[in-house]
Structure formats: C-alpha cells, structure tokens
Design an enzyme around this catalytic site. Structure first.
Site, mmCIF file in Angstrom:
data_model
loop_
_atom_site.group_PDB
_atom_site.id
_atom_site.type_symbol
_atom_site.label_atom_id
_atom_site.label_comp_id
_atom_site.label_asym_id
_atom_site.label_seq_id
_atom_site.Cartn_x
_atom_site.Cartn_y
_atom_site.Cartn_z
ATOM 1 N N ASN A 10 -5.883 1.523 2.466
ATOM 2 C CA ASN A 10 -4.744 2.406 2.575
ATOM 3 C C ASN A 10 -3.430 1.809 2.371
ATOM 4 O O ASN A 10 -3.045 0.757 2.943
ATOM 5 C CB ASN A 10 -4.887 2.755 4.201
ATOM 6 C CG ASN A 10 -3.573 3.420 4.641
ATOM 7 O OD1 ASN A 10 -2.962 3.815 3.884
ATOM 8 N ND2 ASN A 10 -3.289 3.256 5.885
ATOM 9 N N TRP A 11 -2.853 2.161 1.075
ATOM 10 C CA TRP A 11 -1.749 1.462 0.492
ATOM 11 C C TRP A 11 -0.505 1.722 1.449
ATOM 12 O O TRP A 11 0.484 1.219 1.094
ATOM 13 C CB TRP A 11 -1.589 1.773 -0.833
ATOM 14 C CG TRP A 11 -2.882 1.127 -1.546
ATOM 15 C CD1 TRP A 11 -3.857 0.623 -1.483
ATOM 16 C CD2 TRP A 11 -2.793 1.540 -3.046
ATOM 17 N NE1 TRP A 11 -4.586 0.118 -2.542
ATOM 18 C CE2 TRP A 11 -3.980 0.865 -3.655
ATOM 19 C CE3 TRP A 11 -2.144 2.350 -3.962
ATOM 20 C CZ2 TRP A 11 -4.398 0.696 -4.794
ATOM 21 C CZ3 TRP A 11 -2.783 2.332 -5.334
ATOM 22 C CH2 TRP A 11 -3.729 1.603 -5.778
ATOM 23 N N LYS A 12 -0.653 2.883 2.291
ATOM 24 C CA LYS A 12 0.616 3.254 3.123
ATOM 25 C C LYS A 12 1.783 3.583 1.927
ATOM 26 O O LYS A 12 1.584 4.036 0.981
ATOM 27 C CB LYS A 12 1.085 2.192 3.963
ATOM 28 C CG LYS A 12 -0.062 1.722 4.856
ATOM 29 C CD LYS A 12 0.241 0.868 6.025
ATOM 30 C CE LYS A 12 -0.932 0.660 6.836
ATOM 31 N NZ LYS A 12 -0.981 -0.187 8.102
ATOM 32 N N HIS A 96 -3.866 8.523 11.472
ATOM 33 C CA HIS A 96 -3.487 7.090 11.350
ATOM 34 C C HIS A 96 -2.468 6.909 12.838
ATOM 35 O O HIS A 96 -1.618 7.813 12.860
ATOM 36 C CB HIS A 96 -2.966 6.687 10.172
ATOM 37 C CG HIS A 96 -2.970 5.362 9.939
ATOM 38 N ND1 HIS A 96 -1.635 4.468 10.474
ATOM 39 C CD2 HIS A 96 -3.603 4.235 9.479
ATOM 40 C CE1 HIS A 96 -1.878 3.312 10.217
ATOM 41 N NE2 HIS A 96 -3.030 3.088 9.494
ATOM 42 N N GLU A 98 0.127 5.285 12.693
ATOM 43 C CA GLU A 98 1.464 5.291 12.098
ATOM 44 C C GLU A 98 1.927 6.655 12.276
ATOM 45 O O GLU A 98 3.209 6.971 12.380
ATOM 46 C CB GLU A 98 1.562 4.559 10.814
ATOM 47 C CG GLU A 98 1.638 3.242 11.128
ATOM 48 C CD GLU A 98 1.211 2.358 9.891
ATOM 49 O OE1 GLU A 98 1.164 2.871 8.577
ATOM 50 O OE2 GLU A 98 0.556 1.133 9.882
ATOM 51 N N GLU A 168 -9.000 1.367 14.691
ATOM 52 C CA GLU A 168 -7.967 0.409 14.609
ATOM 53 C C GLU A 168 -7.234 0.141 15.750
ATOM 54 O O GLU A 168 -6.126 0.961 15.964
ATOM 55 C CB GLU A 168 -7.057 1.159 13.452
ATOM 56 C CG GLU A 168 -7.585 1.501 12.150
ATOM 57 C CD GLU A 168 -6.773 1.588 10.885
ATOM 58 O OE1 GLU A 168 -6.679 0.612 9.990
ATOM 59 O OE2 GLU A 168 -5.689 2.204 11.055
ATOM 60 N N GLY A 174 -1.196 -4.738 10.683
ATOM 61 C CA GLY A 174 -0.120 -5.563 10.198
ATOM 62 C C GLY A 174 0.538 -6.803 11.024
ATOM 63 O O GLY A 174 1.512 -7.181 10.540
ATOM 64 N N SER A 214 -5.724 -5.681 10.092
ATOM 65 C CA SER A 214 -5.659 -7.240 9.605
ATOM 66 C C SER A 214 -6.883 -7.742 9.209
ATOM 67 O O SER A 214 -7.303 -8.861 9.231
ATOM 68 C CB SER A 214 -4.786 -8.183 10.785
ATOM 69 O OG SER A 214 -3.749 -7.635 11.069
ATOM 70 N N GLY A 235 -5.241 -2.296 5.112
ATOM 71 C CA GLY A 235 -3.792 -2.185 4.758
ATOM 72 C C GLY A 235 -3.408 -3.163 3.738
ATOM 73 O O GLY A 235 -3.577 -3.156 2.554
ATOM 74 N N GLY A 236 -2.525 -4.139 4.178
ATOM 75 C CA GLY A 236 -2.040 -5.209 3.442
ATOM 76 C C GLY A 236 -2.593 -5.833 2.500
ATOM 77 O O GLY A 236 -2.375 -5.875 1.068
#
Ligand code: 13P
Length: 254
Positions: A10-12, A96, A98, A168, A174, A214, A235-236
């Site tokens: 997930n590149w956000k 999600h 967010e 999650e 993150g 993470s 993610g990251g």
C-alpha cells in the site's frame, strides 16, 4: 487447506506515474515469481492506469486504496469501482484505519464500499485493527469483532470468496512497532474463528488473512511463518523495490 500467500504494497500518498513506472520496471526485472505467492501493488489513483498497462503480461496484481460505492453521478472527487477495473485493478482496499480516522469513514460507509467492491467483481481487502488504548486495555477482541460484524453485514458465503482481511493494529502502522509474531498469530486466529462462527469452517479455512503494521525485510519471515498469517500488507517498506522483493521472498511456499 493450502492458502496462497499475498504480499501487498500500500503506497498511500506516494509516487507519481513516472515514479510508479520506475518502481514497476525495477521490480519486474528482479522479482522471481513463485506459484504460492501473489504480489499486489496498491498505488495512488493517479498511477493506476499507467501501472495497469505496465503490469499486463505479468502475474503482479493491482489494487486501489479506496473507492466510492455509487456507480456514477454527481460525486465530485470520487472514483467508482468499475473505473478501477477499467484501469486493471482486481483489488480495492476498504476501511484502512487512515480512511477511518482522517476521513471519518464509519463502519456503515466501510460496509457499503465493501459490498460495492464485490458487486463490481473486485476483491475487497478489508482492514481492521485496534488503537493503542484498546490494545493496552485488553479490548482487541471486542474492537475487531465489532468491526468485522458491522463491515461484513450482508456479505454472503459466496461473497466471502472475494474478501481478504488484513489485521493492522493501528499502533503498529508507520511507527516501527510491530505486533510480535505470536500476538499477530493469536489475533488472526481469532479473526479466523469469528469467520467460522459467522459463516462456516470451510470459509474460515479458505479466507486469506494478512498482517500489516511496520512489516520490514527483517521481521517478515517470522510473521509470515505463523500458521494463520497468509501474507503482509506493507506500507513504507513497499516503496522500495528491493525491500518489497525481500518481503515477498520471505513468504512461504505452503
Ligand atoms: P507501514 O508498513 O508503513 O507501517 O504501513 C502499514 C499499512 O498501513 C499498510 O496498509
């Protein structure tokens, strides 16, 4: 039941179409596909069309980070499920944390989006997870079951073939903090148990349940080695082709 592994990135809100092309070119050149593992990339909307074209002829699948539940009309700024399919998407993220926290999406909205995703022929990747306060107060089960019950309301057995669940924990997103492999396994087993009760054993044995929060090359193998963890929502560490390949390579051939 041998469930396939799914490694999703997930590149956000990262990467332009050109940066997306750079990533995909590097990834495709280096990644060795394996029959037991599916790879999914989830770029921002503006990169989907380009990504879809670049991924033709590969086994790598494409997903969107969100969608709207109506098919068309006066909904300024929104994207319909069939538009995502037209860009080559086969998955969409729904719920999600967010979106829930920053854009006020409640379970009723998540449920409508999830059903619209399935009705459009896409697979919904439903995210659930508890806050740090809930985690510390021992309310993980309560929170997760409340989300699953509301988000999957009206979703049939047949529909469940088009649902992937991602656990999650919000406090692990993150932050560099991960649930331990044992903690993640225990909660994911609980989710599978809920699916068995709400649907049946067969559906519970078949549903893919991922861990997210993470995930990095250094902790992926331990997480993916747990019996109920069927993949990762990254993610990251999915923004760099090398680290994303290392995570995909840590998945098991079950
Ligand atoms: P990080 O891997 O950056 O913690 O993000 C997890 C996530 O939210 C994926 O959807």
């Amino acid at each position: 039941m041998n469930r396939k592994m799914l490694i999703a990135g997930n590149w956000k809100m990262h990467k332009t179409p050109d940066e997306t092309e750079e990533f995909i070119t590097a990834f495709v050149a280096r990644y060795q596909e394996r029959p037991g593992t599916d790879v999914l990339i989830i770029p921002p909307f503006t990169s989907l069309d380009r990504a879809g074209r670049l991924l033709v002829g590969t086994e790598i699948t494409l997903g969107a980070q969100d969608l709207y539940y109506e098919e068309e009309g006066a909904y300024t700024g929104e994207i319909a499920p069939h538009m995502l399919r037209a860009c080559g998407c086969t998955y969409a993220l729904v719920g999600h944390s967010e979106r829930r926290a920053l854009f006020n999406e409640d379970d009723a909205v998540v449920n409508r989006k999830l059903r619209a995703t399935i009705n459009a022929g896409l697979t919904a990747l439903l995210c659930v997870g508890e806050t740090l306060t809930e985690h510390r107060a021992g309310k993980v089960e309560k929170r997760i079951i409340a989300e699953l019950t509301r988000d999957l309301a009206g979703v049939t057995h047949d529909d469940m073939a088009h649902v992937v669940i991602a656990y999650e924990p919000i406090w692990a997103i993150g932050t560099g903090e991960t649930a331990t492999p044992e903690e993640a396994q225990a909660t994911i087993k609980l989710i599978r148990g809920w699916v068995a009760t709400a649907y049946n054993d067969q559906t519970a044995a078949a549903v893919q349940i991922l861990y997210g929060g993470s995930v990095k090359p250094g902790n992926a193998a331990a997480l993916l080695g747990q019996p109920d963890i069927d993949g990762a929502l990254v993610g990251g560490a999915s923004l760099d082709p090398e680290s994303f390949i290392q995570i995909a390579d840590a998945s098991l051939d079950r």
